[in-house]
Design an enzyme around this catalytic site. Structure first.
Site, short mmCIF file in Angstrom:
data_model
loop_
_atom_site.label_atom_id
_atom_site.label_comp_id
_atom_site.label_asym_id
_atom_site.label_seq_id
_atom_site.Cartn_x
_atom_site.Cartn_y
_atom_site.Cartn_z
N SER A 146 46.82 64.74 -5.18
CA SER A 146 46.22 63.50 -5.48
C SER A 146 45.28 62.99 -4.93
O SER A 146 45.03 62.98 -3.76
CB SER A 146 47.79 62.43 -5.52
OG SER A 146 47.48 61.17 -5.89
N TYR A 161 53.97 58.44 -1.11
CA TYR A 161 53.50 59.42 -1.75
C TYR A 161 52.01 60.10 -1.28
O TYR A 161 52.06 61.37 -1.51
CB TYR A 161 53.06 58.67 -2.95
CG TYR A 161 52.71 59.47 -4.17
CD1 TYR A 161 53.38 60.37 -5.02
CD2 TYR A 161 51.11 59.35 -4.39
CE1 TYR A 161 52.90 61.02 -6.09
CE2 TYR A 161 50.70 60.11 -5.68
CZ TYR A 161 51.34 60.90 -6.24
OH TYR A 161 51.12 61.92 -7.29
#
Length: 255
Positions: A146, A161
């Site tokens: 990501s 995250y």
């Protein structure tokens, strides 16, 4: 190992149940290209997804309900694929969860849940699938990272995250070095703002300006944008690429 013309082998994809997810879009794209598919997801919808791909594309596709962070669950699912499908030549670790909670408010349970699914899940599935690829001297592994990891978070995702995706990228690079002599490549694809449910549901008109303001290309990313790159990386032509991270981020991060 060289694949026969017109036959791509079997791709195992985790997180392939959600109709709006990257895993499901990739599964449809690979099915159209003739891949056999083994789909893993904790959502029972994964079995219907496999059935739809069999019907629409005429390929072999098997869906298995599994907790990707549980070795016994993953072993049962992959064993079902091995019993019914050609040898696994590609693995795509697409399953994941997000966390919008800032560090000041996040608790240990959230940290452990996100790390367990994203990082531990990637490790467990690789541990089950990659040795077979190495034994056959051929394989492609792609895991989803990501841009949130690179930027220290994002519009929606925060520190937990980002940390989990950092673990995936570091693990992928180290694994790439270990298995390269066995003909297996390992790469990471790092999307930014893709309109999937991991962004907290649909990016509605009222939410869209906050995301678009950060994107030089002026639009949200789509699951197709990501799936197209992953399809290349799991193909034969990507055999000289390993340990790399590819950004699919609309210019959110350059370099």
């Amino acid at each position: 190992m060289t694949l026969d013309a017109g036959h791509q082998g079997t791709a195992v994809i985790t997180g392939a149940a959600s109709r709006r997810g990257i895993g499901r879009a990739l599964a449809a794209r690979l099915a159209a290209a003739g891949w056999a598919l083994g789909l893993l997801d904790i959502d029972p919808e994964v079995e219907r997804a496999a059935e739809e791909l069999r019907t629409e594309h005429g390929v072999d596709a098997v869906g298995a309900v599994a907790d990707i962070a549980d070795p016994a669950s993953v072993d049962a699912g992959v064993s079902a694929f091995e019993a019914r499908l050609p040898p696994v030549t590609a693995l795509v670790n697409s399953a994941g969860v997000s966390s919008p909670v800032p560090f000041s408010d996040v608790d240990l349970a959230t940290w452990e849940r996100v790390m367990r699914i994203n990082a531990t899940g990637t490790f467990v599935v690789c541990k089950r699938v990659v040795p077979g690829m190495a034994d056959r001297r051929y394989g492609r592994v792609v895991s989803l990272g990501s841009t949130a990891m690179q930027n220290g978070g994002g519009t929606y995702s925060k520190s937990v995250y980002a940390a989990s995706k950092g673990a995936i990228e570091a693990f992928s690079r180290a694994l790439a070095l270990e298995v390269a002599p066995s003909g297996v490549t390992v790469n990471t694809v790092a999307p930014a703002t893709i309109d999937t449910d991991i962004m907290g549901g649909r990016i509605t008109d009222d939410r869209k300006p906050a995301f678009l303001s950060q994107l030089p290309v002026g639009r949200l990313g789509t699951t197709r944008d990501v799936a197209a790159l992953v399809e290349f990386l799991v193909g034969e032509d990507a055999g000289y690429i390993t340990g790399a991270t590819y950004n699919v981020n609309g210019g959110l991060r350059i370099g």
